[in-house]
Every structure is written in structure tokens, then in C-alpha cells.
Design an enzyme around this catalytic site. Sequence first.
Site, PDB file in Angstrom:
ATOM      1  N   LYS A 184       1.033  -1.370  -0.497  1.00  0.00           N
ATOM      2  CA  LYS A 184      -0.114   0.136  -0.104  1.00  0.00           C
ATOM      3  C   LYS A 184       0.789   1.333  -0.384  1.00  0.00           C
ATOM      4  O   LYS A 184       1.480   1.499   0.788  1.00  0.00           O
ATOM      5  CB  LYS A 184      -0.508  -0.053   1.323  1.00  0.00           C
ATOM      6  CG  LYS A 184      -1.989   1.351   1.245  1.00  0.00           C
ATOM      7  CD  LYS A 184      -2.820   0.877   2.764  1.00  0.00           C
ATOM      8  CE  LYS A 184      -3.478   1.913   3.115  1.00  0.00           C
ATOM      9  NZ  LYS A 184      -4.493   1.766   4.014  1.00  0.00           N
TER      10      LYS A 184
ATOM     11  N   SER B 280      -9.455   1.656   2.870  1.00  0.00           N
ATOM     12  CA  SER B 280      -8.051   2.682   1.950  1.00  0.00           C
ATOM     13  C   SER B 280      -7.223   2.126   1.381  1.00  0.00           C
ATOM     14  O   SER B 280      -6.406   2.547   0.388  1.00  0.00           O
ATOM     15  CB  SER B 280      -7.607   3.932   2.916  1.00  0.00           C
ATOM     16  OG  SER B 280      -6.864   3.163   4.480  1.00  0.00           O
TER      17      SER B 280
ATOM     18  N   SER C 178      -9.798  -0.491   6.742  1.00  0.00           N
ATOM     19  CA  SER C 178      -9.569  -0.821   5.904  1.00  0.00           C
ATOM     20  C   SER C 178      -8.899  -1.777   5.008  1.00  0.00           C
ATOM     21  O   SER C 178      -8.207  -1.443   4.506  1.00  0.00           O
ATOM     22  CB  SER C 178      -8.860   0.141   5.594  1.00  0.00           C
ATOM     23  OG  SER C 178      -9.342   1.549   5.561  1.00  0.00           O
TER      24      SER C 178
END
Length: 458
Positions: A85, A153, A177
Amino acid sequence: MTKKKTQDLHLLTARELVPALAEGAISAVDLASACLQRVAEREPIVQAFETLDPDYVLEQAALLDDWRLKGRLLGPLHGIPVALKDIIDTGDMPTQNGLVQDAGRRARDASIVEKLRAAGALIFGKTTTTEAAYYQPAKTRNPHNVAHTPGGSSAGSAAAIADFMVPLAVGTQTNGSIIRPASFCGVVGFKPGFGQIARTGILKAAPSLDQVGTFTRSVFDAALLADVLCGHDGVDESVVPMPAPQLARIAAEKVPVRPVFAFVAPPGWNDAPPDARAAFAELCDILGDQIDVVELPAIFDECLKMQQVVMAVEMSRHLGHYGEGGAPISEHLRKIIADGRAISAHDYLAARDWQGVLRSGLDQVFSRYNAILTPATYGEAPASLAQTGDPRACTLWSFTGLPAVTLPLLVGASALPIGVQLVGEKNKDGHLLRTANWLVDSLNGTESQGRAEGERDA
């Protein structure tokens, strides 16, 4: 290995790939090439990556092959591509945090990246994230239906795993997330308990809530990756020195007794889509006397409010500078920063106290049940790219810092995946994954065979 088999390497799990790479049956270059070919075919549609340099990927792979050919000691993830990420710092590629202000930003490796490299992993690229890992959606699409959100996210990490671009990916969760995008994309999402993985070199949003987790296509792969990530780094004070959790070993064991589950409905579950409620009702029917419906005391209704207080205050402190001087940030981020600045220290500290209170209250549930079984989301991924979905099904477990894993076991009315979330007792992450394996095997009709022959994919 035939050309066809080489092309299909991206379909294999890490558990299958690790021994093949170690034995030289396949090369790291072969595997990286197969993953890159899949990315070339699908990335224009799915848009899971923020940064990816194919030449650099192959350069790393060649070095890893050379390392093996020289007879050097191999790590547990030697040659395995891992996507990160884009809030996790990497010294050899940008970390941009989903913010235009951080475009091109570079920093030294996060502590978990150092651990991955030491384990022989190939850092494949940086996956998309929502703005500052909060609300504003990224460019990523859901691989199952590109008109639907992949969640947030950690959108890119979930989508990259679901679309077979890489076998392993890392994300983070402050509210929902990891679990939510894993559910929407139909993969295994594992959020270890708070304090298991050091977060040094990762964007701070709300440090009392922020947790690192994994995206994989099997429970065993989640354990394999988390084993590498777990452990203190001498900097993140939330992680204390303790023996290695040995998640993969425990996850592969046969359960000593058939697990008993507590079904806990998330807030607002009665308003969830009928297909989602029906799917979980059918699952409970299948489990029969191994599951009880448990209603948490009214005190747990305070969680949503207290979590929002903690998150707003801490985000305002750690992300507030991004909005200074009229800098371009979304109204969602600007609002939570403003909300956090308006909350008193007294109210913030009182909200922090609730984390321990609610966690202690859940101890009574775990004294009777092996795990809590609960929805990961309120159904399929919404047919929208302007939102990332409702995180409330994850809030209590993030707020209390308990380990959680979502399994792609259910399907909704539109043939999109719906995750089944299991929540475990504090510091019992391995036992949670072992129970998750049992549930997968039981529903697949393979539970009686135990786990001696290895993992079955979820």
C-alpha cells in the site's frame, strides 16, 4: 516447466510457490514475468498500482535467482512478489500517501519493508490508497465488476490480489480498510491484533487505531506473510518484545475440538440488503449447534461514537498540516481535521478509556466461544466509484484492537463476493487463523481430513 505453466504461475498461492522457488523448479524471473504479464493485461482496467517499474521488478528477481544459485540461505518468502500500500515507505520507489502534496516523495524503508527484504521477498510495487488512507476514493476498480467500488483505503492491495496480479500484498486498517476491501474483492484479509506489527515508516493517521495487515488468496498465505511482518523494531512502542507468533505453524494444525462461534450482528444489520442477511442466516443454519446468536450489551453502542472521537483527534494531529495554507485536500479530510481540533482533551482521553473497557467486555464472549463470526461488510460492494462502502462492521474490532480475518465464503444477489469475518481473542492470532482454516475446510467438505497435507485455498 512448459511455457503454459510458466504463464500460469501468477495463479498459484505463496504456499505453492515457496518450495518451487527454493528447489529451483521455477525461477523468480519466471514468476515475476508471469505477474507482470497479468498486470499488463489487467491494470488498464483495474488500476491497482500507483507505482510499478517492470524493469526494476525483473532486476530484483534476477538478483534473487543469483542468490539462490550461489547456494546462499533463503528466507521464507524468497522470490515471492509482494505489493505494498502506498503509505508504506520504500527507499527505492516513491511513497505518495494518496496526496498530491507527497507526489514523488521518498523515504527510507519502513521496518516491515526491511523485514520483507530480509525474508527474500520481491517488493513488486506500490498499490493505490485513498487520500491519506481515509475516505476519498482512489482510481482502483473492483476486479469482479469495474462499476463497483473495491473498498478503501487499501483498495489497490485488495484488487491486485483478487485479480491475480501478485500472490501477496500488505495494507493497513484504521477502521475497516483491510477487512472491507478484502470482502468486496473476494480475498482473505487478515488484520492481526493491535501491537503485533511495527508501523515505523508508515503514514500515521490515528496511531491508537492504525494496524498493518495482509491480503492473500488463502488463510495459510496470510499466516505466512504475517509471520514475517510481526515483531518489534525497537521504535514503535505499541509492539513489545515477545516470542515469534508462529502463525503459519498454528494455522496449519488441526483444531483440537470443533469450534463454537458467537454470531454478533454489526450496528444496523437489520437494514442490510436481504441477500446479505439471507446468506448469513443460511451459514448459521449450516453451522447448527456450533453457533449462537449473541447480543452484546447496550454499552457497546458507544463504540461508534468513541471511535470517531479518537480517529478525528489523532488524524487532526498527524494529518492536519496537509490542509494548511489552502492546500488541495478533499472536503472529507478537511472536515475530520476540523472535527478533531474541536474535541477537548478530556473527551479524547475518555474515548481512549473505552478501548480497554469494551475489550474487557468481549473477554466474556471468548470465555465461551472460539471466535466471533460476524459480517465483514453490509453485503456486496456498492455499485459506485464515489464511495468505498460502510466500515461499521469493522469498527468495534479495530477500536478494541482484536485480530480479525475475513473469508470469501458468500456470494450476493449480483454474484459479487461477501466476506465472513471472524474475530479472535487478544494475542490469539494463530488460533483465530486455525479456526478460519477449519471453517473453510468444513464448508468445503474437507474438514475431516485434517490439515496434514497443507492448506486449502479459501
